[in-house]
Scaffold this motif. Structure first.
Motif, PDB file in Angstrom:
ATOM      1  N   ILE A 209       0.881  -1.138  -0.076  1.00 17.45           N
ATOM      2  CA  ILE A 209       0.022  -0.040  -0.071  1.00 17.45           C
ATOM      3  C   ILE A 209       0.987   1.164   0.170  1.00 17.45           C
ATOM      4  CG2 ILE A 209      -1.815   1.067   1.119  1.00 17.45           C
ATOM      5  CD1 ILE A 209      -2.716  -1.685   0.605  1.00 17.45           C
ATOM      6  N   LYS A 210       0.577   2.187  -0.914  1.00 15.02           N
ATOM      7  CA  LYS A 210       1.175   3.401  -0.896  1.00 15.02           C
ATOM      8  C   LYS A 210       1.196   4.213   0.380  1.00 15.02           C
ATOM      9  CE  LYS A 210       1.974   6.438  -4.409  1.00 15.02           C
ATOM     10  NZ  LYS A 210       1.899   7.130  -5.538  1.00 15.02           N
ATOM     11  N   ALA A 211       2.457   4.766   0.742  1.00 13.16           N
ATOM     12  CA  ALA A 211       2.346   5.616   2.068  1.00 13.16           C
ATOM     13  C   ALA A 211       1.779   7.053   1.487  1.00 13.16           C
ATOM     14  CB  ALA A 211       3.668   5.760   2.398  1.00 13.16           C
ATOM     15  N   THR A 212       0.675   7.278   1.712  1.00  9.16           N
ATOM     16  CA  THR A 212       0.367   8.541   1.412  1.00  9.16           C
ATOM     17  C   THR A 212      -0.940   8.890   2.637  1.00  9.16           C
ATOM     18  OG1 THR A 212      -2.076   7.931   0.231  1.00  9.16           O
ATOM     19  CG2 THR A 212       0.119   8.389  -1.080  1.00  9.16           C
ATOM     20  N   VAL A 213      -0.881  10.313   2.876  1.00  9.25           N
ATOM     21  CA  VAL A 213      -1.749  10.703   3.788  1.00  9.25           C
ATOM     22  C   VAL A 213      -3.164  10.376   3.458  1.00  9.25           C
ATOM     23  CG1 VAL A 213      -2.988  12.901   4.620  1.00  9.25           C
ATOM     24  CG2 VAL A 213      -0.485  12.895   4.444  1.00  9.25           C
ATOM     25  N   GLN A 214      -3.574  10.458   2.263  1.00  9.64           N
ATOM     26  CA  GLN A 214      -4.942   9.993   1.775  1.00  9.64           C
ATOM     27  C   GLN A 214      -5.160   8.538   2.366  1.00  9.64           C
ATOM     28  OE1 GLN A 214      -6.160  11.822  -1.801  1.00  9.64           O
ATOM     29  NE2 GLN A 214      -8.100  11.148  -0.720  1.00  9.64           N
ATOM     30  N   ASN A 215      -4.220   7.424   1.820  1.00 11.54           N
ATOM     31  CA  ASN A 215      -4.375   6.158   2.473  1.00 11.54           C
ATOM     32  C   ASN A 215      -4.471   5.898   3.898  1.00 11.54           C
ATOM     33  OD1 ASN A 215      -4.636   5.150  -0.065  1.00 11.54           O
ATOM     34  ND2 ASN A 215      -2.487   4.498  -0.283  1.00 11.54           N
ATOM     35  N   VAL A 216      -3.520   6.871   4.697  1.00 13.68           N
ATOM     36  CA  VAL A 216      -3.476   6.782   6.078  1.00 13.68           C
ATOM     37  C   VAL A 216      -5.202   7.176   6.316  1.00 13.68           C
ATOM     38  CG1 VAL A 216      -3.061   7.831   8.280  1.00 13.68           C
ATOM     39  CG2 VAL A 216      -1.478   7.348   6.431  1.00 13.68           C
ATOM     40  N   ALA A 217      -5.619   8.296   5.993  1.00 14.91           N
ATOM     41  CA  ALA A 217      -7.047   8.811   6.374  1.00 14.91           C
ATOM     42  C   ALA A 217      -8.082   7.767   6.182  1.00 14.91           C
ATOM     43  CB  ALA A 217      -7.369   9.928   5.581  1.00 14.91           C
ATOM     44  N   ASN A 218      -8.034   6.957   4.907  1.00 16.40           N
ATOM     45  CA  ASN A 218      -9.233   6.187   4.608  1.00 16.40           C
ATOM     46  C   ASN A 218      -8.974   4.836   5.103  1.00 16.40           C
ATOM     47  OD1 ASN A 218      -7.520   4.772   2.683  1.00 16.40           O
ATOM     48  ND2 ASN A 218      -8.147   5.874   1.012  1.00 16.40           N
ATOM     49  N   GLY A 219      -7.747   4.727   6.057  1.00 15.33           N
ATOM     50  CA  GLY A 219      -7.738   3.254   6.891  1.00 15.33           C
ATOM     51  C   GLY A 219      -7.085   2.039   5.959  1.00 15.33           C
ATOM     52  N   SER A 220      -6.572   2.456   4.692  1.00 17.43           N
ATOM     53  CA  SER A 220      -6.033   1.298   4.025  1.00 17.43           C
ATOM     54  C   SER A 220      -4.477   1.087   4.151  1.00 17.43           C
ATOM     55  CB  SER A 220      -6.290   1.543   2.600  1.00 17.43           C
ATOM     56  OG  SER A 220      -5.603   2.508   1.870  1.00 17.43           O
TER      57      SER A 220
END
Lengths: 266, 285
Positions: A209-220
């Motif tokens: 999973i790519k480390a982006t703020v977006q992915n942290v926010a959506n929980g993935s």
């Protein structure tokens, strides 16, 4: 003399009339951010005082349960046995593994990251990179990033064979941007920001999973956690107002200042 | 009447002087007591086992400060080893070999050094010196880079002090040696420097104090690994960096152990200054 007495009595009466005091205890990860939020809240609501004490997430749970505090701070998801408490997520925290931009390695598996930090993999060659020794950048003890990292990779800090120990995220980014063969970890928000302004670092994906703020926010993104407030009862009155405030968009700036990710991220 | 007035003013001055002296002395004692009180928890909790533990892992209950103490001492003496000759040579250059505008410019350059904040030295070290050392021997952040940065920070203290004391040294020595036909080099090495032994010693001590207490620059270039360094390229952690790195997130025994680092640093500085005052007494006798 008479005047004195009246003034003193007045002072005392103001003290006792000054209304609610909210006591918040728990995780030392959330405390610095929440006390900034509380300060901002107090400045617009003069009649309320918020007292924040640390002592770890478990204290946050126990105190909230025993009603020693009105709100508990818990920097992880709630366990099934803790579902009796009301949970309010205020932000998320994610960690990115970073290397220098010139490093040819594109991704490192979970097991290999563990082996790097345990000192079992010593050269980038073993991961398909250049024939250069790996420089391990670790965090100083007490930092929440370190704690989350150790827990995720099931490591003990005394087992990590670090070459450099850093304090804050910025120092880590400076170090890795100048050292072509270093590897370290910092909070996702800081890493993404620095990369976007041209600092030569690379964020490695975690478990694909790519480390982006977006992915942290959506929980993935896996290497992340929730920052929660908990209460025993459904909150009412001042307590409800404060929790609503801590979840509102008004505190997004403050949350970003502490390198966490607001839940209302768009 | 006038006499009375003057006496009263004398009294005020006396009170003012006494009060400022009292406050200054009191503060040092209070700081010492504060450090003692804050580190009490870890001292009583761990007792002597403190110094026999594996290393410094405060979250696992290990608080061995010895490697950190050794690192601090090595950094300090390493840097004074480089800074002392550098300071002496630059001072002699300025006093005896530069004339006119060059002399003034050179002096200003040395003075500017003392005004640069330590974080700038640290930043420069991290961005330029550390990558340079890294090319020879990774990780770059090391005892060596700490010593180099520190010596750059403290040599101007020695240099400026020596310049001032050369200026104030008796001129007739110089005239006599000139009239005897003694060369300038002989005068400097055989007559001037031996006569300045005391000043060289005391300015080195000032510089050592600065090096020992330096935090930001050391934190940025030394790598902060708790270990007794095997060679110059090993990263180390100083007492000051230890406090700065971990204080903001420490609680309980961990926090107390950090105050103990502060206490050790305090005692180390005290020890150095006592050593110097003994040396001074001996010299005066």
């Amino acid at each position: 003399m008479k005047h004195y007495r009246i003034i003193v009595m007045l002072l005392f009466s103001i003290q006792s009339f000054s209304s609610d005091k909210i006591i918040i205890t728990g995780s030392s990860t959330i405390a610095p951010m929440l006390s900034d939020i509380a300060k901002q809240y107090e400045s617009s609501n003069a009649d309320i005082r918020i007292d924040i004490q640390t002592g770890g997430s478990s204290r946050g749970i126990t105190d909230a349960r025993k009603e020693l505090s009105q709100i508990g701070m818990v920097s992880r998801e709630l366990k099934p046995t803790e579902e009796d408490l009301q949970k309010f997520t205020i932000a998320k925290d994610g960690i990115a593994l970073i290397v220098n931009e010139n490093n040819s390695v594109k991704a490192i598996s979970f097991e290999n990251i563990r082996n790097i930090f345990l000192g079992k993999i010593k050269n980038w060659k073993e991961l398909g990179g250049h024939d250069q020794p790996i420089v391990i950048v670790n965090k100083a003890e007490g930092r929440s990033t370190l704690e989350l990292f150790l827990k995720f990779f099931e490591l003990k800090n005394s087992d990590i064979k670090a070459d450099i120990i850093i304090g804050d995220n910025e120092q880590g980014i400076k170090t890795i941007s100048k050292n072509k063969y270093a590897v370290g970890y910092v909070s996702v928000g800081t890493a993404e920001y620095n990369q976007s302004v041209g600092v030569p670092i690379k964020l490695l994906p975690m478990k694909g999973i790519k480390a982006t703020v977006q992915n942290v926010a959506n929980g993935s993104y896996p290497l992340s956690r929730e920052l929660n407030l908990v209460t025993k009862m459904k909150p009412v009155g001042q307590i409800k107002l404060f929790i609503d405030y801590a979840q509102s968009e008004k505190v997004n700036e403050l949350i970003r200042d502490h390198y966490f990710v607001p839940i209302l991220f768009k | 009447m006038y006499q009375y007035f003057l006496n009263r003013r004398d009294l005020y001055i006396k009170i003012l002087l006494g009060a400022s002296g009292f406050i200054c002395s009191l503060c040092v004692i209070l700081i010492f007591l504060f450090l003692l009180k804050e580190s009490f928890l870890v001292i009583t909790g761990q007792e002597l086992s403190l110094f026999f533990q594996k290393s410094w892992f405060p979250l696992e209950g290990q608080f061995n400060l010895i490697p950190i103490l050794i690192a601090s001492v090595l950094l300090t003496f390493g840097s004074i080893f480089l800074a002392l000759p550098l300071g002496l040579l630059t001072a002699i250059l300025e006093r005896f070999f530069l004339k006119g505008l060059f002399k003034i410019i050179f002096r200003r350059i040395i003075e500017i050094y003392t005004g640069i904040p330590s974080v700038i030295f640290g930043f420069w070290g991290l961005m330029k010196l550390v990558p340079f050392i890294n090319d020879f021997h990774p990780p770059g952040q090391s005892l060596l880079s700490g010593i180099l940065i520190l010596s750059l920070m403290i040599f101007p203290i020695i240099s400026l002090n020596i310049m001032a004391s050369v200026e104030m040294s008796p001129k007739h020595f110089y005239r006599v040696s000139e009239s005897l036909g003694i060369s300038r080099a002989t005068y400097i090495w055989k007559i001037l420097l031996p006569s300045l032994k005391g000043q060289i010693f005391s300015s080195s001590l000032l510089a050592i104090g600065r090096a020992l207490g330096e935090t930001m620059a050391v934190l940025m270039v030394c790598g902060n690994i708790v270990q007794v360094p095997g060679h110059l390229f090993d990263p180390v952690r100083s007492l000051t960096a230890n406090i700065a790195l971990e204080m903001s997130y420490a609680t309980g025994e961990h926090r107390s152990a950090l105050f103990l680092s502060g206490l050790v640093l305090f005692l180390l500085t005290l020890f150095l200054y006592m050593l110097s005052s003994f040396a001074e007494v001996e010299r005066n006798e």
